[in-house]
Write a protein that holds these residues in place. Structure first.
Motif, PDB file in Angstrom:
ATOM      1  N   ILE A  75     -21.608 -49.296  30.956  1.00  0.00           N
ATOM      2  CA  ILE A  75     -21.484 -50.131  29.878  1.00  0.00           C
ATOM      3  C   ILE A  75     -22.237 -49.662  28.769  1.00  0.00           C
ATOM      4  O   ILE A  75     -23.625 -49.641  28.762  1.00  0.00           O
ATOM      5  CB  ILE A  75     -21.700 -51.413  29.882  1.00  0.00           C
ATOM      6  N   ARG A  76     -21.523 -49.076  27.792  1.00  0.00           N
ATOM      7  CA  ARG A  76     -22.470 -48.582  26.545  1.00  0.00           C
ATOM      8  C   ARG A  76     -22.689 -49.828  25.524  1.00  0.00           C
ATOM      9  O   ARG A  76     -23.776 -49.807  24.988  1.00  0.00           O
ATOM     10  CB  ARG A  76     -21.657 -47.484  25.925  1.00  0.00           C
ATOM     11  N   LEU A 131     -23.864 -57.765  35.031  1.00  0.00           N
ATOM     12  CA  LEU A 131     -23.582 -56.449  34.429  1.00  0.00           C
ATOM     13  C   LEU A 131     -23.575 -55.583  35.430  1.00  0.00           C
ATOM     14  O   LEU A 131     -22.697 -54.243  35.353  1.00  0.00           O
ATOM     15  CB  LEU A 131     -24.735 -55.880  33.325  1.00  0.00           C
ATOM     16  N   LEU A 132     -24.554 -55.334  36.409  1.00  0.00           N
ATOM     17  CA  LEU A 132     -24.358 -54.377  37.343  1.00  0.00           C
ATOM     18  C   LEU A 132     -23.368 -54.255  38.151  1.00  0.00           C
ATOM     19  O   LEU A 132     -22.903 -53.287  38.434  1.00  0.00           O
ATOM     20  CB  LEU A 132     -25.894 -54.790  38.345  1.00  0.00           C
ATOM     21  N   VAL A 133     -23.147 -55.671  38.556  1.00  0.00           N
ATOM     22  CA  VAL A 133     -21.619 -55.773  39.420  1.00  0.00           C
ATOM     23  C   VAL A 133     -20.546 -55.305  38.582  1.00  0.00           C
ATOM     24  O   VAL A 133     -19.522 -54.818  39.180  1.00  0.00           O
ATOM     25  CB  VAL A 133     -21.530 -56.972  39.914  1.00  0.00           C
ATOM     26  N   ALA A 134     -20.475 -55.582  37.408  1.00  0.00           N
ATOM     27  CA  ALA A 134     -19.164 -55.052  36.617  1.00  0.00           C
ATOM     28  C   ALA A 134     -19.015 -53.564  36.514  1.00  0.00           C
ATOM     29  O   ALA A 134     -17.968 -53.153  36.483  1.00  0.00           O
ATOM     30  CB  ALA A 134     -19.209 -55.791  35.238  1.00  0.00           C
ATOM     31  N   GLU A 135     -20.423 -52.789  36.648  1.00  0.00           N
ATOM     32  CA  GLU A 135     -20.355 -51.473  36.545  1.00  0.00           C
ATOM     33  C   GLU A 135     -19.884 -50.852  37.772  1.00  0.00           C
ATOM     34  O   GLU A 135     -19.969 -49.518  38.184  1.00  0.00           O
ATOM     35  CB  GLU A 135     -21.689 -50.862  35.936  1.00  0.00           C
ATOM     36  N   GLY A 136     -19.981 -51.665  38.794  1.00  0.00           N
ATOM     37  CA  GLY A 136     -19.596 -51.245  40.104  1.00  0.00           C
ATOM     38  C   GLY A 136     -20.710 -51.035  41.011  1.00  0.00           C
ATOM     39  O   GLY A 136     -20.695 -50.354  42.288  1.00  0.00           O
ATOM     40  N   ARG A 169     -30.310 -56.116  25.123  1.00  0.00           N
ATOM     41  CA  ARG A 169     -31.152 -55.409  24.485  1.00  0.00           C
ATOM     42  C   ARG A 169     -32.246 -54.882  25.441  1.00  0.00           C
ATOM     43  O   ARG A 169     -32.954 -53.910  25.187  1.00  0.00           O
ATOM     44  CB  ARG A 169     -31.908 -56.432  23.598  1.00  0.00           C
ATOM     45  N   LEU A 170     -32.505 -55.481  26.588  1.00  0.00           N
ATOM     46  CA  LEU A 170     -33.422 -55.251  27.524  1.00  0.00           C
ATOM     47  C   LEU A 170     -33.090 -53.943  28.257  1.00  0.00           C
ATOM     48  O   LEU A 170     -34.008 -53.148  28.945  1.00  0.00           O
ATOM     49  CB  LEU A 170     -33.767 -56.308  28.540  1.00  0.00           C
ATOM     50  N   VAL A 171     -31.760 -53.969  28.678  1.00  0.00           N
ATOM     51  CA  VAL A 171     -31.291 -52.623  29.330  1.00  0.00           C
ATOM     52  C   VAL A 171     -30.545 -51.660  28.634  1.00  0.00           C
ATOM     53  O   VAL A 171     -29.991 -50.587  29.029  1.00  0.00           O
ATOM     54  CB  VAL A 171     -30.272 -53.291  30.458  1.00  0.00           C
ATOM     55  N   TYR A 187     -34.766 -63.579  39.287  1.00  0.00           N
ATOM     56  CA  TYR A 187     -33.745 -62.556  38.828  1.00  0.00           C
ATOM     57  C   TYR A 187     -32.916 -63.009  37.485  1.00  0.00           C
ATOM     58  O   TYR A 187     -32.647 -64.115  37.261  1.00  0.00           O
ATOM     59  CB  TYR A 187     -32.771 -62.386  40.076  1.00  0.00           C
ATOM     60  N   ASP A 188     -32.624 -61.906  36.718  1.00  0.00           N
ATOM     61  CA  ASP A 188     -31.990 -62.264  35.621  1.00  0.00           C
ATOM     62  C   ASP A 188     -30.429 -62.025  36.183  1.00  0.00           C
ATOM     63  O   ASP A 188     -29.913 -61.021  36.222  1.00  0.00           O
ATOM     64  CB  ASP A 188     -32.306 -61.015  34.650  1.00  0.00           C
TER      65      ASP A 188
END
Length: 668
Positions: free
Chosen positions: A2-3, A298-303, A22-24, A291-292
């Motif tokens: 994700i960009r 976002l991590l799961v959405a990216e696979g 913003r953090l990632v 945990y955030d």
């Protein structure tokens, strides 16, 4: 990867997702309606796109406009927020078809979850306990039962029926009201609402994050949540988490969500529903787990794979309250207007997990925000995280009491009353908590002396403001005369009706006497005002200091500080005793327009959603005539008595303001 991420929602959930982005290192895109052009979430995004989708309340539901906005800004991913689009399978599929990453549950799973009865059937087949479902009134074996819409969320249309004679009509009436199919299930008394937040990845890992207690509700909508539940021991927690994992796998769920259960006093539980969103109460889970959850989304959405091997340990206790623009004492009527001041003290973090115990605030508003009718009434979520439940409740109640919330009515006082209630402190609660405890609906500033002294503080602050702005003799005490004279007075519309405040100052600027009395509104223009009551039973009071914003009084040897914020004719007075809004009244008010007998007027601005009667129709007392939609909630308008509909000037879709005529009923 994700960009650039577009969040298809508004308010605090959009700001929450932006904070993690913003953090990632992910760029952000906001969308907004005309009503939200100056909203905080718009200014915090890297890019923002206006949605030209008709009425402001509907703008965020136009999936095609949102996908176009993502394409125009170069976003390669869409987060649906926690609203209706997060549960829309067509929108999820359209995002994937457009070649973008969908940060949510799979479209196929959302299609199943759209029907609650179908979802229950799948879960029951997986051997998870569920309550039986009945779609035919003749098949209901016993009472009471709960009628529920087969789709939708938020508790709209749910009602309890306690005897067979009323069931058929209740089902038909509910179906007409909600405009969709309904079903019945047994209504379990004295039940708790427990949910298991989960995150599942596409590689088969399903991680539960303990349980959340969400039993303090109004109209089947949660207002206080906490974790862990005071009613769940380690053994029961393990059972609930196991059932949640089975449910998630049976439904093929991927992403962040929650499996919701009903829990009775015997420890038996039943599946309620699967919520496919990052829920509003996710902050309490983040506090106790560390945990955030947005980051995991976002991590799961990216696979990617989840980074933890199993459920994280629970650290301390967290409680969240939903601060809403509504008046609990008046049937939870939503409130609109300008939020002149929004300040909660001692906040340690906003929109992100806390590093150590303290207060977290996720707010969709700020000073000057306009609270309109097009979105839900939630202003913010305030969370307290502490080593123990008692500490968290005390910390949260204290922060709410000292908060300055000026401009619209809120449920703040009720939240404080609940947090300080003995039954809540001992964990004695269920979904009927508010129905059985009317005492929690009393305002915090309810003691007569506390209200009187707050009125005095408002009057002294007003006098100080006038002296500060005086063109001549500004150094003289307010109302000073070189011969004895009457008291200085001010008339306010207070929490219990109009009040008159009187005070006298001596030549040294000291308070020589004061009084406050309730007056009849019809006497506001009489010459008798300004005369002190015959009985003066008010405590000895010394003015330590009085400015236009701060008044310090010594009352019987106890010093109290009052912060006074004046906006036009309204003085907002905050003190350790509580808060009160006082509107200064003129002694010669303009005449008000008379309302014809039998007129039903709009209690708040909104849109007419459904009209269920026609002129000339005979109606029964209590019969539903029409509904208004405001702040994503439906507000019924019932016949106050039996009669005939004489006039019906509104139609479905019409926008109405407070006080506008909805119908005229000729009573029998």
């Amino acid at each position: 990867m994700i960009r650039r991420l577009l969040v298809a929602d508004r308010g605090e959930i959009a700001r929450r997702v932006f904070a993690t982005c913003r953090l990632v290192g992910i760029e952000t895109v906001a969308v907004y309606s005309d009503a939200d052009s100056d909203a905080p979430h718009v200014g915090e995004a890297d890019y923002a796109v206006r949605l030209n989708g008709g009425p402001p309340g509907a703008a965020y539901l136009h999936g095609d406009l949102i996908i176009t906005a993502a394409q125009r800004t170069g976003a390669n991913a869409i987060h649906p927020g926690d609203g209706e689009l997060a549960e829309d399978p067509e929108f999820a599929a359209a995002v994937a078809d457009a070649g973008m990453i969908w940060v949510g549950a799979p479209a196929k799973t959302l299609g199943v979850l759209r029907s609650k009865s179908e979802t229950k059937a799948i879960v029951a087949e997986a051997k998870v306990p569920v309550l039986p479902t009945f779609t035919d009134a003749e098949a209901v074996p016993g009472f009471p039962v709960l009628i529920k819409p087969d789709s939708g969320s938020g508790g709209t249309g749910m009602r309890v029926v306690r005897d067979a004679a009323a069931l058929t009509e209740a089902i038909a009436s509910t179906r007409r009201e909600v405009g969709r199919e309904v079903y019945c299930e047994p209504f379990v008394e004295d039940v708790r609402h427990i949910e298991i937040p989960i995150v599942a990845d596409e590689h088969g890992a399903v991680v539960p994050f303990g349980e959340r207690e969400s039993s303090i509700q109004r109209r089947y909508q949660k207002i206080i949540e906490e974790t862990p539940s005071p009613a769940v021991d380690p053994g029961l927690r393990e059972e609930l988490c196991r059932a949640a994992i089975v449910t998630v796998r049976a439904l093929g769920y991927v992403g962040a969500g929650a499996v919701e259960f009903l829990l009775d006093t015997e420890g038996d539980f039943w599946f309620l529903e699967m919520t496919p969103t990052l829920q509003a109460e996710h902050a309490v889970t983040e506090c106790v787990s560390g945990y955030d959850l947005v980051r995991l989304q976002l991590l799961v959405a990216e696979g990617g794979s989840l980074p933890m091997p199993g459920p994280p340990p629970i650290r301390g206790h967290a409680i969240e309250v939903r601060l809403c623009a509504e008046d609990p004492a008046y049937a939870w009527l939503p409130a609109t207007g300008t939020l002149h001041r929004f300040h909660v003290p001692d906040i340690a973090a906003t929109f992100r997990p806390l590093a150590q115990p303290g207060l977290r605030l996720d707010a969709g508003v700020e000073n000057g925000s306009v609270v309109g009718v097009h979105q839900d009434p939630t202003l913010a979520k305030l969370v307290a995280w502490a080593p123990t439940r008692q500490e968290a409740a005390r910390m949260l109640a204290s922060a709410l009491t000292r908060a300055q919330l000026h401009g619209v009515a809120t449920n703040r006082d009720l939240l404080v009353r609940v947090l300080r209630h003995h039954a809540f402190r001992t964990g004695d609660m269920d979904t009927g908590f508010l129905d059985r405890r009317p005492e929690v609906f009393a305002p915090l500033l309810s003691a007569v002396d506390a209200v009187r002294i707050s009125c005095l503080a408002a009057a002294l602050a007003g006098a100080a403001a006038r002296r500060a702005g005086a063109a001549v003799l500004a150094s003289l005490p307010s109302g000073w005369r070189n011969v004895p004279s009457g008291s200085q007075t001010a008339v306010y519309d207070g929490p219990a009706g109009p009040v008159e405040v009187g005070y006298r100052m001596n030549r040294h600027g000291e308070l020589a006497g004061w009084w406050v009395r309730t007056i009849d509104p019809e006497e506001l223009d009489l010459a008798g005002l300004g005369q002190a009551p015959e009985v003066d039973d008010y405590p000895e009071t010394v003015v330590v200091t009085a400015t236009d914003e701060r008044v310090i009084l010594d009352v019987n040897g106890i010093r109290l500080t009052f912060n006074v914020h004046r906006v036009g004719e309204v003085s907002y007075v905050d003190s350790p005793e509580g808060s009160v809004a006082l509107r200064r009244l003129t002694r010669f008010p303009l005449p008000e327009m008379e309302v014809a007998e039998g007129s039903l007027i709009a209690p708040l601005p909104g849109a007419v959603r459904r009209v269920l009667v026609v002129p000339g129709q005979r109606v029964r007392a209590g019969e539903l005539l029409l509904t208004l939609e405001a702040m994503k909630l439906e507000h019924p308008v019932h016949a106050p008595s039996a009669g005939v509909v004489a006039s019906l000037p509104v139609r479905p879709g019409a926008e109405v303001d407070t006080g506008e005529l909805l119908a005229v009923l000729d009573p029998e």
